[in-house]
Design a protein around this motif. Structure first.
Motif, PDB file in Angstrom:
ATOM      1  N   TYR A 180       2.018  -4.706   3.295  1.00  0.00           N
ATOM      2  CA  TYR A 180       3.007  -3.875   3.689  1.00  0.00           C
ATOM      3  C   TYR A 180       2.626  -2.485   3.354  1.00  0.00           C
ATOM      4  N   LEU A 181       3.094  -1.633   4.225  1.00  0.00           N
ATOM      5  CA  LEU A 181       2.618   0.026   3.957  1.00  0.00           C
ATOM      6  C   LEU A 181       3.941   0.521   3.658  1.00  0.00           C
ATOM      7  N   GLN A 182       4.005   1.372   2.602  1.00  0.00           N
ATOM      8  CA  GLN A 182       5.225   2.271   2.173  1.00  0.00           C
ATOM      9  C   GLN A 182       4.818   3.624   1.584  1.00  0.00           C
ATOM     10  N   GLU A 183       5.448   4.583   2.666  1.00  0.00           N
ATOM     11  CA  GLU A 183       4.896   6.036   2.319  1.00  0.00           C
ATOM     12  C   GLU A 183       5.982   6.429   1.166  1.00  0.00           C
ATOM     13  N   PHE A 184       5.213   7.179   0.452  1.00  0.00           N
ATOM     14  CA  PHE A 184       5.883   8.054  -0.878  1.00  0.00           C
ATOM     15  C   PHE A 184       5.542   9.507  -0.406  1.00  0.00           C
ATOM     16  N   THR A 185       6.528  10.312  -0.911  1.00  0.00           N
ATOM     17  CA  THR A 185       6.198  11.880  -0.947  1.00  0.00           C
ATOM     18  C   THR A 185       5.173  12.215  -1.743  1.00  0.00           C
ATOM     19  N   PRO A 186       4.028  12.986  -1.595  1.00  0.00           N
ATOM     20  CA  PRO A 186       3.029  13.078  -2.315  1.00  0.00           C
ATOM     21  C   PRO A 186       3.316  13.820  -3.862  1.00  0.00           C
ATOM     22  N   VAL A 187       4.177  14.743  -3.983  1.00  0.00           N
ATOM     23  CA  VAL A 187       4.104  15.592  -5.126  1.00  0.00           C
ATOM     24  C   VAL A 187       5.620  15.725  -5.747  1.00  0.00           C
ATOM     25  N   ASP A 188       6.679  15.437  -5.141  1.00  0.00           N
ATOM     26  CA  ASP A 188       8.188  15.608  -5.563  1.00  0.00           C
ATOM     27  C   ASP A 188       8.391  14.604  -6.560  1.00  0.00           C
ATOM     28  N   LEU A 198       0.703  -1.216  -0.070  1.00  0.00           N
ATOM     29  CA  LEU A 198       0.076   0.061   0.057  1.00  0.00           C
ATOM     30  C   LEU A 198       1.105   1.153   0.235  1.00  0.00           C
ATOM     31  N   VAL A 199       0.821   1.896  -1.353  1.00  0.00           N
ATOM     32  CA  VAL A 199       1.807   3.343  -1.262  1.00  0.00           C
ATOM     33  C   VAL A 199       0.829   4.356  -0.835  1.00  0.00           C
ATOM     34  N   HIS A 200       1.248   4.948   0.346  1.00  0.00           N
ATOM     35  CA  HIS A 200       0.339   6.155   0.885  1.00  0.00           C
ATOM     36  C   HIS A 200       1.363   7.148   1.237  1.00  0.00           C
ATOM     37  N   SER A 201       0.618   8.429   1.335  1.00  0.00           N
ATOM     38  CA  SER A 201       1.461   9.886   1.712  1.00  0.00           C
ATOM     39  C   SER A 201       1.504   9.700   3.303  1.00  0.00           C
ATOM     40  N   GLY A 202       1.747  10.683   3.967  1.00  0.00           N
ATOM     41  CA  GLY A 202       1.691  11.011   5.437  1.00  0.00           C
ATOM     42  C   GLY A 202      -0.063  11.207   5.825  1.00  0.00           C
ATOM     43  N   LYS A 203      -0.350  11.914   4.756  1.00  0.00           N
ATOM     44  CA  LYS A 203      -1.778  12.448   4.855  1.00  0.00           C
ATOM     45  C   LYS A 203      -2.699  11.149   4.704  1.00  0.00           C
ATOM     46  N   SER A 204      -2.378  10.173   3.720  1.00  0.00           N
ATOM     47  CA  SER A 204      -3.269   8.812   3.329  1.00  0.00           C
ATOM     48  C   SER A 204      -2.890   7.882   4.416  1.00  0.00           C
ATOM     49  N   GLU A 205      -2.138   7.864   5.481  1.00  0.00           N
ATOM     50  CA  GLU A 205      -1.671   6.724   6.164  1.00  0.00           C
ATOM     51  C   GLU A 205      -2.740   6.061   7.009  1.00  0.00           C
ATOM     52  N   SER A 206      -3.671   6.809   7.375  1.00  0.00           N
ATOM     53  CA  SER A 206      -4.860   6.293   8.032  1.00  0.00           C
ATOM     54  C   SER A 206      -5.672   5.399   7.406  1.00  0.00           C
ATOM     55  N   GLU A 207      -5.815   5.813   6.187  1.00  0.00           N
ATOM     56  CA  GLU A 207      -6.638   5.078   5.233  1.00  0.00           C
ATOM     57  C   GLU A 207      -5.824   3.693   4.786  1.00  0.00           C
ATOM     58  N   ALA A 208      -4.505   3.911   4.658  1.00  0.00           N
ATOM     59  CA  ALA A 208      -3.846   2.686   4.582  1.00  0.00           C
ATOM     60  C   ALA A 208      -3.880   1.546   5.429  1.00  0.00           C
ATOM     61  N   LYS A 209      -3.826   2.003   6.828  1.00  0.00           N
ATOM     62  CA  LYS A 209      -3.934   1.085   7.942  1.00  0.00           C
ATOM     63  C   LYS A 209      -5.369   0.547   7.978  1.00  0.00           C
ATOM     64  N   LEU A 210      -6.552   1.349   7.704  1.00  0.00           N
ATOM     65  CA  LEU A 210      -7.822   0.776   7.460  1.00  0.00           C
ATOM     66  C   LEU A 210      -7.746  -0.496   6.404  1.00  0.00           C
ATOM     67  N   ILE A 211      -7.286  -0.173   5.411  1.00  0.00           N
ATOM     68  CA  ILE A 211      -7.168  -1.237   4.230  1.00  0.00           C
ATOM     69  C   ILE A 211      -6.374  -2.473   4.947  1.00  0.00           C
ATOM     70  N   GLU A 212      -5.127  -2.078   5.551  1.00  0.00           N
ATOM     71  CA  GLU A 212      -4.593  -3.357   6.018  1.00  0.00           C
ATOM     72  C   GLU A 212      -5.253  -4.153   7.000  1.00  0.00           C
ATOM     73  N   ASN A 213      -6.089  -3.355   7.863  1.00  0.00           N
ATOM     74  CA  ASN A 213      -6.962  -4.042   8.771  1.00  0.00           C
ATOM     75  C   ASN A 213      -7.850  -5.168   8.203  1.00  0.00           C
ATOM     76  N   LEU A 214      -8.328  -4.614   7.120  1.00  0.00           N
ATOM     77  CA  LEU A 214      -9.505  -5.464   6.248  1.00  0.00           C
ATOM     78  C   LEU A 214      -9.109  -6.578   5.472  1.00  0.00           C
ATOM     79  N   CYS A 215      -7.602  -6.754   5.433  1.00  0.00           N
ATOM     80  CA  CYS A 215      -7.044  -7.563   4.380  1.00  0.00           C
ATOM     81  C   CYS A 215      -6.585  -8.758   5.114  1.00  0.00           C
ATOM     82  N   SER A 216      -6.778  -9.921   4.544  1.00  0.00           N
ATOM     83  CA  SER A 216      -6.275 -11.270   5.111  1.00  0.00           C
ATOM     84  C   SER A 216      -4.873 -11.480   4.695  1.00  0.00           C
ATOM     85  N   GLU A 217      -4.479 -11.213   3.345  1.00  0.00           N
ATOM     86  CA  GLU A 217      -3.099 -11.139   2.827  1.00  0.00           C
ATOM     87  C   GLU A 217      -1.969 -10.415   3.623  1.00  0.00           C
ATOM     88  N   LYS A 218      -0.701 -10.835   3.232  1.00  0.00           N
ATOM     89  CA  LYS A 218       0.177 -10.190   3.801  1.00  0.00           C
ATOM     90  C   LYS A 218       0.524  -8.686   3.490  1.00  0.00           C
TER      91      LYS A 218
END
Length: 373
Positions: free
Chosen positions: A53-61, A31-51
């Motif tokens: 991984y969360l990976q933070e990207f800078t949003p615009v650079d 799950l590629v996310h920004s600092g702002k969308s980290e909470s959404e990424a964690k929500l998705i992680e909690n809903l998934c049974s698969e392994k």
């Protein structure tokens, strides 16, 4: 060993990400996310049974994003990769699209708001299978306590529905007094496995929950009309306008987008909420249609209560429909519109078949064909 890895770009809208995961059947999810969308990424992680991984990207650079994309793809060289471009920032989408050109192990996906999945790599599209009712409720964070499945209703229940509608025509007022009683009558029905209620005119209703039968006798202009009804869901069909809810559910079941239908869904009680039951919930695969059924609206506060219940239990993607047997008054229609609730009355049409056609047209327009891409 070669793995199936699914990369999803996470932004504010999480449903396309969930649907992309369901369509891809991955072994691992990134799950590629920004600092702002980290909470959404964690929500998705909690809903998934698969392994996952969360990976933070800078949003615009863009230059930094290119480096991050290269590094991520380099680590997955030997794997089968799908990338869901539905979410995230535009620089992410652009970078992943450009930097995966010519990579035979990569498939690019996009899922639009109508649950259509586009495979840009193979130039094809299909309707997403969507989520189950339970998965959608988990996604919304509101799990129902109990419900009845429309699929569990039988031919005997359907025959009983027609018989109940017929005897109701003989004397509406007496029928309503017996099947929608006051507080004391309702308490008696809830607490007694066998019992009888009677009106001052001599009409009565007798029930036996264990034997699944109800005897109904109505007084009228030409004397008494009596019938005994037996079916597995007789108690749900007869009392509290359950026959109308069942009729609406049967009608909705013929709609091509209705994947699952629940009746009388009860959510865990909370003192803050004025209503914790939804008459009918329809799963379209990626959003819930919540329906309130009334033979007639006597008090417009019923619309307010329904609106609150939909907001509490339906989630942001749900739609609401208030449907009546009798014609709605203009004030009720306006109140529904003000609360973004679809309104529909059976008596606006000559017959049920015409009503069904018009209802499906309304739902298609409101739920699926707005801003179609």
């Amino acid at each position: 060993m070669k793995k199936k890895v699914h990369i999803a770009l996470v932004g504010g809208q999480t449903m396309p990400v969930i649907l992309g995961i369901k369509e891809s059947f991955p072994d691992e999810i990134i799950l590629v996310h920004s600092g702002k969308s980290e909470s959404e990424a964690k929500l998705i992680e909690n809903l998934c049974s698969e392994k996952c991984y969360l990976q933070e990207f800078t949003p615009v650079d863009y230059e930094t994003i290119k480096v991050s994309v290269d590094k991520l793809l380099h680590n997955l060289t030997g794997d089968e990769i799908t990338i869901n471009l539905s979410g995230g920032t535009k620089p992410w989408v652009l970078s992943f699209a450009l930097q995966t050109q010519g990579m035979k192990n990569v498939t690019l996906l996009y899922i639009d708001q109508n649950s259509i999945c586009y495979n840009y790599t193979q130039q094809k599209k299909w309707s997403s299978k969507g989520l189950s009712m339970k998965e959608l409720m988990q996604y919304n964070g509101q799990i129902a306590k109990s419900h009845f499945l429309l699929d569990d209703y039988t031919e005997d229940d359907l025959d009983t529905l027609q018989e109940i509608k017929a005897i109701r025509q003989y004397n509406f007022n007496e029928f309503n007094r017996l099947t929608t009683p006051g507080k004391d009558g309702q308490k008696k029905i809830n607490n007694q496995s066998k019992g009888t209620l009677q009106t001052s005119n001599g009409s009565y209703i007798e029930w036996d929950k264990k034997e699944n039968y109800i005897t109904l006798s109505l007084s009228g202009k030409y004397g008494f009309k009596e019938n005994t009804f037996e079916s597995p869901h007789i108690m749900q069909i007869v009392f509290n306008s359950g026959w109308f809810e069942y009729e609406v559910a049967q009608m909705i079941s013929k709609w091509k987008y209705a994947k699952e239908i629940w009746l009388n869904t009860i959510y865990p009680y909370n003192n803050k909420y004025p209503k914790n039951e939804i008459d009918i919930i329809v799963n379209t695969g990626y959003k819930l249609l919540m329906i309130e059924c009334k033979t007639q609206i006597y008090d417009n506060t019923d619309i307010d209560k329904f609106n609150t219940a939909v907001k509490n239990y339906g989630g942001l993607g749900s739609k609401a429909l208030f449907i009546t047997d009798a014609k709605m008054k203009p004030e009720a229609i306006e109140k529904c519109s003000d609360n973004h609730i679809l309104s529909f009355s059976m008596k606006d049409f000559e017959d049920r078949q015409s009503a069904q056609v018009s209802l499906f047209q309304l739902l298609d327009q409101e739920l699926f064909y707005i801003n179609t891409k």
